[in-house]
Design a protein around this motif. Sequence first.
Motif, short mmCIF file in Angstrom:
data_model
loop_
_atom_site.label_atom_id
_atom_site.label_comp_id
_atom_site.label_asym_id
_atom_site.label_seq_id
_atom_site.Cartn_x
_atom_site.Cartn_y
_atom_site.Cartn_z
N ASN A 262 0.85 -1.18 0.00
CA ASN A 262 0.00 0.00 0.00
C ASN A 262 0.89 1.24 0.00
O ASN A 262 1.37 1.67 1.03
CB ASN A 262 -0.91 -0.01 1.24
N SER B 241 -4.49 -2.67 6.65
CA SER B 241 -4.52 -2.82 5.19
C SER B 241 -4.29 -4.26 4.77
O SER B 241 -4.97 -4.79 3.89
CB SER B 241 -3.46 -1.93 4.53
N TYR C 111 -6.89 -6.72 2.81
CA TYR C 111 -6.50 -7.44 1.59
C TYR C 111 -6.77 -8.93 1.74
O TYR C 111 -7.32 -9.57 0.83
CB TYR C 111 -5.03 -7.18 1.28
#
Length: 194
Positions: free
Chosen positions: A40, A52, A56
Amino acid sequence: FISKSLLEGTPNNWGFYVSNSLPVRHLDALSTQGHPVEVNRGVNGIDGTIASALGYAFGNEKPQVLLIGDLAFLHDMSSLQLVTKQKGPIIIVVLNNKGGGIFSFLPVVKEESVFQEFFTTPHEESIKDICYSFKLPYFLTETLEEFSAVLRGLEKEPTSTVIEVQVERSHTVASYQHIHEVLLKQFTVVHASL
């Protein structure tokens, strides 16, 4: 070598997520493996990396390996509460060099009066204690062989886990300089033969 071991040891059906700062640069500079890597990038810096990676993994509905530095881990440790709620396992590999090792590559390293406090931001936080407070399994590996063995064991019985790898900050810069010198010599020999 950790990144190479991760990429070789991570099953193809697992996701592989990498933190900003040194971890993604390690992979970019030193890895020759073809395993897909997610990262990211952008204005976020190191904030929110664990969240994050979990997002994902949730979207892909598959197990995940996250390679992250110690400061990025500390910046987002509140997201560790989400790890236990994750459907699939996530293995978080923390490269712990006790601060911001990436800044050792910059000229500011010579400014000793400000470098440690404002750039390296050293810390004495215990990754182990943090993991235990979130009831997460934890391993400290001191050799590449130990690291590979833990990773193989988790591949056989996947469970969300944190693996800490302690790294000497000064060794990182020295290793990069050595690799650069070797590559430069090889380039010079090839160029001269043309």
